[in-house]
Design a protein around this motif. Structure first.
Motif, mmCIF file in Angstrom:
data_model
loop_
_atom_site.group_PDB
_atom_site.id
_atom_site.type_symbol
_atom_site.label_atom_id
_atom_site.label_comp_id
_atom_site.label_asym_id
_atom_site.label_seq_id
_atom_site.Cartn_x
_atom_site.Cartn_y
_atom_site.Cartn_z
ATOM 1 N N VAL A 110 0.853 -1.188 0.000
ATOM 2 C CA VAL A 110 0.000 0.000 0.000
ATOM 3 C C VAL A 110 0.892 1.243 0.000
ATOM 4 O O VAL A 110 1.832 1.336 0.796
ATOM 5 N N SER A 111 0.610 2.184 -0.926
ATOM 6 C CA SER A 111 1.413 3.408 -0.972
ATOM 7 C C SER A 111 0.594 4.526 -1.584
ATOM 8 O O SER A 111 -0.471 4.292 -2.182
ATOM 9 N N PHE B 273 2.652 -9.258 -4.696
ATOM 10 C CA PHE B 273 1.607 -9.861 -5.515
ATOM 11 C C PHE B 273 0.757 -8.781 -6.182
ATOM 12 O O PHE B 273 0.345 -8.928 -7.329
ATOM 13 N N ASP B 274 0.482 -7.708 -5.470
ATOM 14 C CA ASP B 274 -0.347 -6.620 -6.005
ATOM 15 C C ASP B 274 -0.072 -5.363 -5.187
ATOM 16 O O ASP B 274 0.708 -5.389 -4.234
ATOM 17 N N PHE B 275 -0.698 -4.247 -5.564
ATOM 18 C CA PHE B 275 -0.536 -3.015 -4.785
ATOM 19 C C PHE B 275 -1.864 -2.270 -4.708
ATOM 20 O O PHE B 275 -2.756 -2.453 -5.548
ATOM 21 N N ASP C 205 -9.393 2.516 -1.018
ATOM 22 C CA ASP C 205 -10.774 2.265 -1.423
ATOM 23 C C ASP C 205 -11.112 0.865 -0.906
ATOM 24 O O ASP C 205 -10.540 -0.123 -1.365
ATOM 25 N N PHE C 206 -12.054 0.783 0.047
ATOM 26 C CA PHE C 206 -12.292 -0.512 0.705
ATOM 27 C C PHE C 206 -12.940 -1.544 -0.222
ATOM 28 O O PHE C 206 -12.754 -2.745 -0.037
ATOM 29 N N ALA C 207 -13.669 -1.089 -1.219
ATOM 30 C CA ALA C 207 -14.189 -2.042 -2.210
ATOM 31 C C ALA C 207 -13.025 -2.648 -2.981
ATOM 32 O O ALA C 207 -12.999 -3.855 -3.271
ATOM 33 N N ASP C 208 -12.046 -1.789 -3.334
ATOM 34 C CA ASP C 208 -10.858 -2.273 -4.039
ATOM 35 C C ASP C 208 -10.043 -3.203 -3.139
ATOM 36 O O ASP C 208 -9.525 -4.239 -3.582
#
Length: 416
Positions: free
Chosen positions: A85-86, A103-105, A111-114
């Motif tokens: 997270v950044s 794995f992802d960012f 965004d809590f849905a994201d």
């Protein structure tokens, strides 16, 4: 399944906010959440909770930042799937994180849905990796079990085919070889354990390698005794030919092994070999916990009886007519019609011979003497006497001469 997620962030309000947003999933047992304030605390938490499924980590934190934590996680054997997270504008750090194995960012503000979608995607990825690992471990275990019975290539094919495929219990026509060492029990009682262990391991290992070279299946190893199958688990149309060729190579290797041991002052007996072909119940009889690929049936018992018959006949290899007739270009000489232990009907048996011995003049003389004995010709006794006189090292000829001298007639003989 409850997915366990470790959140690593030094923002004081994040924990309460995350717990609030995912309260339903926590209540339903879908998620379990753990929190750490920096990379060092995260590593300590992972030691205490090795079952963590994924890590969600901020980059900028005291003591150990998110990129350093990611590097540490990639050094471990159980690399945790990590989401970094950044801030949106900090793309250089995000690029570094992805290059280091993230794995992802996600970008801040979150965004809590994201976040929820990313967690779902990551957990599915983790579950997929675990299933791949589970199958790999299962395949390795299956291969290890199969390798005790089958040649390396066949073991690979069976393991790749899935559990149970090709090894289910079924009736098959097979050629069965039994081998046994004469007087091995006495050697067990007299030899030091370390000597016996080394000797037996070398013997069984060498014999097994020969079986695998002929693509045979090792059904059983009990001490020095070995049971071998051909035409199982896969089809081998030339299974009788393979069995005879394998027996010759086993015999040659065992004789050489015996000579090498004798040079070390270890007296090991002769290896006897019996072969029969016929129907048998073949497959894995080990149940769910053990793998035991073997065969049962009357034809298996006959092969074992033929192995034991060598002791009386003076031969090293004894095969049934079913093998001699099915093997391509079989070269050997008839032994006689044996009434084996536990049986009432005679079984024609043969001694397979290497080409040089089969083509030697004494083999033709034996055949002539045997034909006379089979016909009830009185000339059988002098014919065998002459053969033994020229070749005293022929134990089978000596066996028949002794029978005839004791008043026996014909080729039928009872063996105990």
């Amino acid at each position: 399944m409850t997915a366990t997620i470790l959140f690593v962030d030094d923002e004081p309000d994040l924990e309460a906010l995350i717990l609030q947003k995912f309260r339903r999933q926590i209540r339903d047992g879908q998620l379990a959440l753990i929190f750490a304030r920096d990379g060092l605390e995260a590593l300590e938490s992972l030691e205490e909770n090795p079952h963590v499924d994924m890590v969600v980590s901020d980059i900028n934190m005291p003591r150990m930042d998110g990129l350093s934590l990611l590097a540490k996680l990639q050094e471990t054997e159980d690399k945790k799937s990590t989401v970094i997270v950044s801030a949106y504008g900090d793309m250089s750090n995000i690029r570094t994180a992805m290059n280091r194995g993230a794995f992802d960012f996600l970008t801040k503000p979150i965004d809590f849905a994201d976040l929820e979608a990313t967690i779902d995607k990551t957990i599915r990825h983790v579950e997929m990796l675990r299933e791949v690992r589970r199958r790999q471990v299962a395949a390795e275990r299956a291969h290890a079990a199969l390798s005790r019975h089958f040649s390396p290539e066949l073991a690979k094919r069976l393991a790749a085919g899935g559990e149970g495929e090709g090894i289910e219990v079924q009736w098959r026509n097979v050629a069965t070889i039994f081998t046994d060492i004469t007087g091995f029990t006495s050697l067990v009682e007299s030899a030091p354990p370390e000597t016996l262990g080394e000797l037996l391991n070398e013997y069984v290992g060498g014999m097994t390698e020969i079986v695998f070279a002929h693509e045979g299946t090792v059904a059983k190893i009990i001490g020095d005794a070995i049971q071998v199958l051909f035409n199982a688990p896969g089809d081998q149309p030339d299974y009788a030919t393979r069995a005879v060729a394998c027996a010759h190579d086993l015999d040659a290797w065992a004789q050489d092994f015996c000579a090498r041991q004798k040079a070390k002052s270890v007296n090991i007996g002769t290896t006897r070999i019996g072969i029969h072909a016929g129907p048998a119940l073949v497959g894995n009889f080990g149940g769910n916990r053990f793998f035991d690929y073997t065969a049962y049936g009357d034809s298996i018992n006959i092969a074992a009886r033929l192995e034991a018959a060598n002791k009386h006949l003076g031969t090293r290899i004894c095969v049934s007519a079913s093998v001699a007739e099915a093997a391509e270009n079989f070269q050997g000489r008839p032994v006689g019609d044996l009434i084996l232990r536990g049986r009432s009907e005679p079984l024609r048996a043969f001694e397979p011979l290497p080409r040089a011995k089969f083509e030697a003049p004494e083999t033709a003389l034996y055949s002539e003497a045997f034909a006379k004995m089979e016909a009830g010709d009185a000339g059988a006794m002098p014919a065998f006497a002459a053969l033994v006189g020229m070749h005293a090292d022929d134990p089978l000829a000596g066996f028949h001469l002794k029978r005839l001298l004791n008043g026996a007639k014909g080729t039928r003989m009872q063996l105990e």
